[in-house]
Design an enzyme around this catalytic site. Structure first.
Site, mmCIF file in Angstrom:
data_model
loop_
_atom_site.group_PDB
_atom_site.id
_atom_site.type_symbol
_atom_site.label_atom_id
_atom_site.label_comp_id
_atom_site.label_asym_id
_atom_site.label_seq_id
_atom_site.Cartn_x
_atom_site.Cartn_y
_atom_site.Cartn_z
ATOM 1 N N PRO A 180 5.929 -2.956 6.859
ATOM 2 C CA PRO A 180 6.536 -2.625 5.875
ATOM 3 C C PRO A 180 6.822 -2.071 4.583
ATOM 4 C CG PRO A 180 6.919 -5.082 7.081
ATOM 5 C CD PRO A 180 5.443 -4.262 6.912
ATOM 6 N N GLU A 181 6.719 -1.158 3.654
ATOM 7 C CA GLU A 181 6.288 -0.430 2.799
ATOM 8 C C GLU A 181 8.076 0.210 2.014
ATOM 9 O OE1 GLU A 181 4.705 3.785 3.372
ATOM 10 O OE2 GLU A 181 3.290 2.421 5.589
ATOM 11 N N LYS A 190 6.462 -3.069 -2.642
ATOM 12 C CA LYS A 190 6.278 -3.262 -1.314
ATOM 13 C C LYS A 190 7.146 -4.866 -1.499
ATOM 14 C CE LYS A 190 2.692 -0.596 -0.088
ATOM 15 N NZ LYS A 190 1.489 -0.605 1.384
ATOM 16 N N ARG A 248 2.825 -12.283 12.065
ATOM 17 C CA ARG A 248 0.500 -12.108 11.856
ATOM 18 C C ARG A 248 0.389 -12.240 10.887
ATOM 19 N NH1 ARG A 248 -0.429 -6.133 13.617
ATOM 20 N NH2 ARG A 248 0.946 -5.924 14.970
ATOM 21 N N ARG A 308 -7.900 11.328 -12.288
ATOM 22 C CA ARG A 308 -8.150 10.170 -10.418
ATOM 23 C C ARG A 308 -9.291 11.652 -9.720
ATOM 24 N NH1 ARG A 308 -5.703 5.159 -9.224
ATOM 25 N NH2 ARG A 308 -6.463 5.968 -6.753
ATOM 26 N N ARG A 360 -8.257 2.688 7.527
ATOM 27 C CA ARG A 360 -6.724 2.843 8.292
ATOM 28 C C ARG A 360 -6.778 4.453 8.413
ATOM 29 N NH1 ARG A 360 -6.779 -0.973 5.220
ATOM 30 N NH2 ARG A 360 -5.208 -2.310 5.226
#
Length: 260
Positions: free
Chosen positions: A2-3, A59, A112, A151, A250
């Site tokens: 879920p994003e 989220k 989960r 960044r 990831r």
DNA sequence: AGGACGCCCTGTTCGC
DNA sequence: TGCGAACAGGGCGTCC
């Protein structure tokens, strides 16, 4: 997974099915998902109250009660909402069930157990306390460019950093970078202002289109990367074999030919 | 500051 | 065909 688009879909679901109904009881089969509250605390806060407003930030889904406080839901990786009329059983893996006086229910389902359930005074207070960045869909082009300043890391980890901008995870960061044709490993500092403009347009388009599809991949274009996340898959645009790059545990998927 | 890594958790997929 | 290992990944904490 879920994003932002998924959580926005859950928000609309909650808005349609749970707003304005008085809460009769709260059941918490999995208290481990509660953060800084207890089943009793949650019951006290919710019973006899009604949800009057829903909001989403990144989220996180917030359901504000007529008491002023709000329920905070985060869906981890496999969380979702379920609703049912009186008499319907709760879905499998229901970790929180809210039963209304008319007998209908709202279930927070998380196979989960990676999600979290909390109470907060207000959504902005929760957002500030957890240092979440601005919501990805609330950003205009200039704001994104400003956030990029200073960044040092890769564009992929920047997009996924919830304290930088909130709402984008592994799948949609891949999709946005695929659409904008940037290599996920590319440094944010290497992006010129026209590159950031291209990234912003891709971000808007992908997230808005995914929301329009109800976050259901089957309702998204076949030309999208997320329709092709299986192993040994090929780029829907050029046919090249998709590549993977492991970052922070990831897997980034990308097309080594289209994305630079 | 940013990235690697482990942890949580369990259904699904992979490889032998 | 069956079984155990690996994988899926959001967020957090720890370490470098």
């Amino acid at each position: 997974m879920p994003e932002l688009p998924d959580v926005e879909t859950y928000r609309r679901q909650l808005e349609a099915k749970a707003l304005g109904r008085t809460i009769r009881a709260v059941h918490v089969p999995a208290p481990g998902l509660l953060v800084e509250t207890t089943p009793q605390g949650l019951g006290m806060a919710l019973a006899g109250r009604r949800f009057i407003r829903t909001t989403r930030h990144g989220k996180y889904l917030f359901a504000t009660l007529d008491s002023g406080r709000c329920l905070v839901l985060h869906f981890g990786m496999t969380g979702r909402l379920g609703c049912g009329p009186r008499g319907d059983p709760w879905p499998c893996y229901t970790r929180l069930a809210i039963v209304f006086v008319d007998g209908s229910h709202l279930a927070y389902v998380a196979p989960r157990k990676l999600g979290r359930i909390a109470l907060a005074d207000t959504p902005p207070a929760y957002v500030a306390a957890h240092r979440l960045g601005p919501d990805a869909l609330a950003l205009d082009q200039d704001s994104l460019a400003r956030l990029a300043q200073g960044r040092r890391g890769s564009v992929k980890s920047w997009l996924m950093d919830q304290t930088a901008l909130a709402g984008i995870g592994n799948v949609y960061s891949d999709e946005i970078l695929y659409r904008a044709r940037f290599d996920p490993r590319r440094k944010v500092s290497s992006l010129a202002s026209r590159d950031l403009a291209r990234l912003w347009r891709a971000l808007r388009y992908v997230l808005e289109r995914a929301v329009r599809a109800g976050a259901d991949p089957r309702r998204m274009p076949r030309s999208w990367l997320l329709r092709h996340r299986k192993r040994n898959a090929h780029c829907p645009r050029c046919g090249a074999e998709l590549a993977q790059w492991r970052i922070g545990g990831r897997n980034a998927r990308y097309c080594p030919r289209c994305q630079r």
